[in-house]
Design an enzyme around this catalytic site. Structure first.
Site, PDB file in Angstrom:
ATOM      1  N   CYS A   1      30.866  34.920  54.262  1.00 58.07           N
ATOM      2  CA  CYS A   1      30.782  33.963  55.376  1.00 58.07           C
ATOM      3  C   CYS A   1      29.859  34.581  56.430  1.00 58.07           C
ATOM      4  CB  CYS A   1      32.147  33.589  55.923  1.00 58.07           C
ATOM      5  SG  CYS A   1      33.165  34.971  56.422  1.00 58.07           S
TER       6      CYS A   1
ATOM      7  N   ASP B   1      43.591  42.646  46.638  1.00 58.63           N
ATOM      8  CA  ASP B   1      43.160  42.927  48.014  1.00 58.63           C
ATOM      9  C   ASP B   1      43.699  44.310  48.389  1.00 58.63           C
ATOM     10  OD1 ASP B   1      42.028  40.775  50.318  1.00 58.63           O
ATOM     11  OD2 ASP B   1      42.946  42.586  51.141  1.00 58.63           O
TER      12      ASP B   1
ATOM     13  N   ASP C   1      34.467  37.564  47.151  1.00 58.23           N
ATOM     14  CA  ASP C   1      34.346  36.960  48.492  1.00 58.23           C
ATOM     15  C   ASP C   1      34.394  38.144  49.459  1.00 58.23           C
ATOM     16  OD1 ASP C   1      34.314  35.192  50.589  1.00 58.23           O
ATOM     17  OD2 ASP C   1      36.438  34.674  50.450  1.00 58.23           O
TER      18      ASP C   1
ATOM     19  N   CYS D   1      38.695  39.959  46.386  1.00 51.64           N
ATOM     20  CA  CYS D   1      39.040  40.122  47.811  1.00 51.64           C
ATOM     21  C   CYS D   1      39.784  38.850  48.181  1.00 51.64           C
ATOM     22  CB  CYS D   1      37.773  40.273  48.643  1.00 51.64           C
ATOM     23  SG  CYS D   1      36.897  41.806  48.331  1.00 51.64           S
ATOM     24  N   ALA D   2      41.040  38.782  47.824  1.00 55.08           N
ATOM     25  CA  ALA D   2      41.711  37.481  47.713  1.00 55.08           C
ATOM     26  C   ALA D   2      42.435  37.006  48.964  1.00 55.08           C
ATOM     27  CB  ALA D   2      42.705  37.537  46.560  1.00 55.08           C
ATOM     28  N   ALA D   3      42.836  37.939  49.822  1.00 55.50           N
ATOM     29  CA  ALA D   3      43.728  37.535  50.914  1.00 55.50           C
ATOM     30  C   ALA D   3      42.966  36.797  52.029  1.00 55.50           C
ATOM     31  CB  ALA D   3      44.395  38.782  51.496  1.00 55.50           C
TER      32      ALA D   3
ATOM     33  N   GLY E   1      44.229  34.135  50.452  1.00 56.16           N
ATOM     34  CA  GLY E   1      44.527  33.409  49.224  1.00 56.16           C
ATOM     35  C   GLY E   1      43.994  31.994  49.139  1.00 56.16           C
ATOM     36  N   GLY E   2      43.176  31.588  50.098  1.00 53.19           N
ATOM     37  CA  GLY E   2      42.665  30.214  50.097  1.00 53.19           C
ATOM     38  C   GLY E   2      41.873  29.903  48.828  1.00 53.19           C
ATOM     39  N   LYS E   3      40.980  30.811  48.456  1.00 53.95           N
ATOM     40  CA  LYS E   3      40.127  30.522  47.297  1.00 53.95           C
ATOM     41  C   LYS E   3      40.891  30.735  45.992  1.00 53.95           C
ATOM     42  CE  LYS E   3      35.967  31.395  49.962  1.00 53.95           C
ATOM     43  NZ  LYS E   3      36.556  32.137  51.121  1.00 53.95           N
TER      44      LYS E   3
HETATM   45  C1  LIG Z   1      36.518  37.322  53.361  1.00 52.86           C
HETATM   46  S1  LIG Z   1      38.112  37.945  53.251  1.00 52.86           S
HETATM   47  C2  LIG Z   1      38.704  37.124  51.806  1.00 52.86           C
HETATM   48  C3  LIG Z   1      39.142  35.692  52.013  1.00 52.86           C
HETATM   49  C4  LIG Z   1      39.801  35.118  50.776  1.00 52.86           C
HETATM   50  N1  LIG Z   1      38.935  35.180  49.622  1.00 52.86           N
HETATM   51  C5  LIG Z   1      40.235  33.683  50.983  1.00 52.86           C
HETATM   52  O1  LIG Z   1      39.507  32.760  50.631  1.00 52.86           O
HETATM   53  O2  LIG Z   1      41.329  33.458  51.506  1.00 52.86           O
HETATM   54  C6  LIG Z   1      37.795  39.560  52.664  1.00 52.86           C
HETATM   55  C7  LIG Z   1      39.012  40.315  52.168  1.00 52.86           C
HETATM   56  O3  LIG Z   1      38.548  41.535  51.583  1.00 52.86           O
HETATM   57  C8  LIG Z   1      39.599  42.464  51.694  1.00 52.86           C
HETATM   58  N2  LIG Z   1      39.039  43.808  51.403  1.00 52.86           N
HETATM   59  C9  LIG Z   1      38.353  44.636  52.218  1.00 52.86           C
HETATM   60  N3  LIG Z   1      38.000  45.754  51.560  1.00 52.86           N
HETATM   61  C10 LIG Z   1      38.484  45.631  50.297  1.00 52.86           C
HETATM   62  C11 LIG Z   1      38.439  46.468  49.144  1.00 52.86           C
HETATM   63  N4  LIG Z   1      37.834  47.651  49.165  1.00 52.86           N
HETATM   64  N5  LIG Z   1      39.033  46.020  48.015  1.00 52.86           N
HETATM   65  C12 LIG Z   1      39.657  44.817  47.991  1.00 52.86           C
HETATM   66  N6  LIG Z   1      39.732  44.004  49.041  1.00 52.86           N
HETATM   67  C13 LIG Z   1      39.146  44.387  50.190  1.00 52.86           C
HETATM   68  C14 LIG Z   1      40.091  42.258  53.104  1.00 52.86           C
HETATM   69  O4  LIG Z   1      41.411  42.770  53.250  1.00 52.86           O
HETATM   70  C15 LIG Z   1      40.028  40.730  53.224  1.00 52.86           C
HETATM   71  O5  LIG Z   1      41.283  40.162  52.927  1.00 52.86           O
END
Ligand SMILES: C[S@@+](CC[C@H](N)C(=O)[O-])C[C@H]1O[C@@H](n2cnc3c(N)ncnc32)[C@H](O)[C@@H]1O
Length: 463
Positions: free
Chosen positions: A403, A305, A350, A281-283, A285-287
């Site tokens: 979080c 993502d 994440d 769940c990358a967007a 992209g910080g981590k």
């Molecule tokens: C907590 S944020 C991630 C923050 C990211 N790891 C960072 O550090 O920048 C959760 C992410 O999960 C994504 N997401 C939600 N459902 C998802 C799915 N079924 N598969 C993949 N990504 C998903 C969301 O679009 C969101 O970008």
């Protein structure tokens, strides 16, 4: 949640001198900012939009200063909403009509300036009254004027009556307050107080390009004081938040903005050069970026993502930092396609969550989340864990992160998962940061410290 909160430092007190409109009528400076803030608050409070979206929808404002003021007003009002609502209710003889909910928001804008900012009261009142006209509701100007002036006259008496309910006392919705009290009987007061405060601005230095010590010197030369961030090898916490455009070398990828609690993820996953890593769940992209920076850019990283718009931000962030990854749009609950055929040494999940640990950066969460969301989120997280586990190499490690401050999304989630999988075992987490939970560890939001992040590490053992 993204950690690059749009909030700036305290907006300067606004000037009281009038500006001339095209027709020559004098308008108090800042009425456009008050109207814009009211529109954004109305969008969040009555239409259920996120504050980020509501601010973006405002479009351009005259000056950067106006934008800072709008942000300052919106963040502050959402932090203190029950207090402003209680004052508005006490001051209005009868509720406004449904179609005037935007005016109700403008009343909150007026009151917040008088209760919580250093804006001179006469300027606050004049600009807010004028904003009613610019919102196409000139009839409400006299109402706003009378209401705000009455507040000034009766301030002490009215404020003394705004702590009648737990919502007003703690500035939190009662369902969430109840959950925090149950989950954190010793800590909930500190947690809630921290959630209602302004967060620090923490940086992550790109160690491929420089070191925290060298970058701290560059900050010093630019007049920005910073100290090292506890429990983070790459972190620097600024004495005062600043726009990213004033961070030296930001455009050249020397540094990123990332909360200290979020920086723990890459350190705990500890991926080494050459490893196959899935950031599920990358967007934005910080981590992902931090994982790559720690490994000198040498990971075989897949950044996944579902959200294509947010994936563009992953692309931009990695590009700015000079890093590369395979960026894939896909669903972590239903792996398919090339990325799903691989087996990974390390997986970071994440997970999407209630974001209750980052409320101080996103105070709209308090008013947008519902109690019933928690069960739905917890079910989604469980589906992700189950699906991603099959992509982990034997001997590999999955780091689960949220979080959230709520056990349903954290230790209870991992306990249930361990009950479903006999090839999963818990791995100890390095460090003394945060608070130990029955499973995993949690950072708690603290003044000047990290946001609230939960981590648990799972190893895949032989059958
Ligand atoms: C907590 S944020 C991630 C923050 C990211 N790891 C960072 O550090 O920048 C959760 C992410 O999960 C994504 N997401 C939600 N459902 C998802 C799915 N079924 N598969 C993949 N990504 C998903 C969301 O679009 C969101 O970008």
């Amino acid at each position: 949640m993204p950690t690059d909160s749009k909030e700036n430092c305290l907006a300067e007190p606004c000037r009281a001198e009038p500006r001339r409109t095209q027709r020559g009528r004098a308008t108090p400076v800042g009425s456009a900012s008050r109207a814009a803030a009211a529109r954004a608050i109305h969008s969040v409070r009555d239409l259920g939009r996120s504050l980020d979206d509501a601010l973006e929808a405002l479009g351009s404002l005259d000056e950067e200063r106006d934008r800072s003021l709008v942000q300052e007003l919106c963040y502050g009002i959402l932090r203190t909403l029950p207090r402003q609502e209680a004052l508005a209710k006490a001051l209005l003889h009868r509720p406004l009509k449904r179609e005037d909910r935007d005016l109700q928001a403008l009343i909150l804008v007026g009151l917040y300036q008088l209760t919580d900012t250093r804006i001179p009261p006469h300027a606050a009142v004049a600009a807010t009254v004028e904003a009613a006209r610019s919102m196409g509701k000139p009839w409400a100007a006299s109402l706003l004027n009378a209401l705000l002036r009455r507040f000034q006259r009766e301030r002490e008496r009215l404020l003394a009556r705004t702590e009648q309910t737990p919502e007003e006392r703690w500035l939190f919705p009662s369902w969430l307050l109840g959950r925090l009290q149950t989950a954190w009987p010793k800590h909930w007061r500190e947690i809630v107080t921290a959630c209602n405060s302004r967060p620090p601005m923490t940086l992550r230095v790109n160690r491929i390009k420089t070191t925290p010590a060298l970058y701290a010197q560059r900050l010093g030369t630019a007049g920005l004081a910073a100290c090292s961030t506890p429990d983070s090898e790459s972190g620097l916490t600024l004495e005062r938040p600043t726009p990213i455009t004033s961070l030296p070398g930001f455009a050249d990828g020397l540094v990123s903005v990332q909360d200290a609690g979020a920086q723990l993820a890459a350190e705990l996953l500890d991926a080494g050069a050459g490893e196959r890593v899935l950031d599920a769940c990358a967007a934005p992209g910080g981590k992902s970026a931090h994982l790559l920076e720690r490994a000198g850019g040498e990971l075989r990283l897949t950044a996944l993502d579902t959200d294509p718009v947010r994936l563009e931000r992953v692309r931009d962030n990695l590009h700015r930092l000079g890093l590369t990854a395979r960026i894939v749009r896909g669903d972590a609950t239903a792996p398919e396609g090339d990325w799903a055929k691989e087996r990974y040494h390390r997986i970071l999940l994440d997970a999407p969550c209630s974001a209750t640990g980052v409320i101080r950066r996103h105070p709209d969460i308090k008013w947008l989340r519902r109690d019933s969301d928690i069960t739905a989120l917890s079910a989604l997280q469980a589906r992700m864990l189950d699906a991603l586990w099959n992509l982990l190499e034997p001997g590999g490690m999955l780091l689960y992160a949220t979080c959230s401050l709520l056990p349903e999304e954290n230790e209870e989630q991992i306990l249930a998962f361990l009950g479903r999988r006999d090839d999963a075992c818990l791995r100890p987490l390095e460090g003394t940061w945060g608070v130990a939970r029955s499973i995993g560890r949690q950072t708690l939001p603290r003044k000047g410290g990290p946001d609230g992040f939960y981590y648990a590490a799972l190893g895949k053992c032989g059958r």
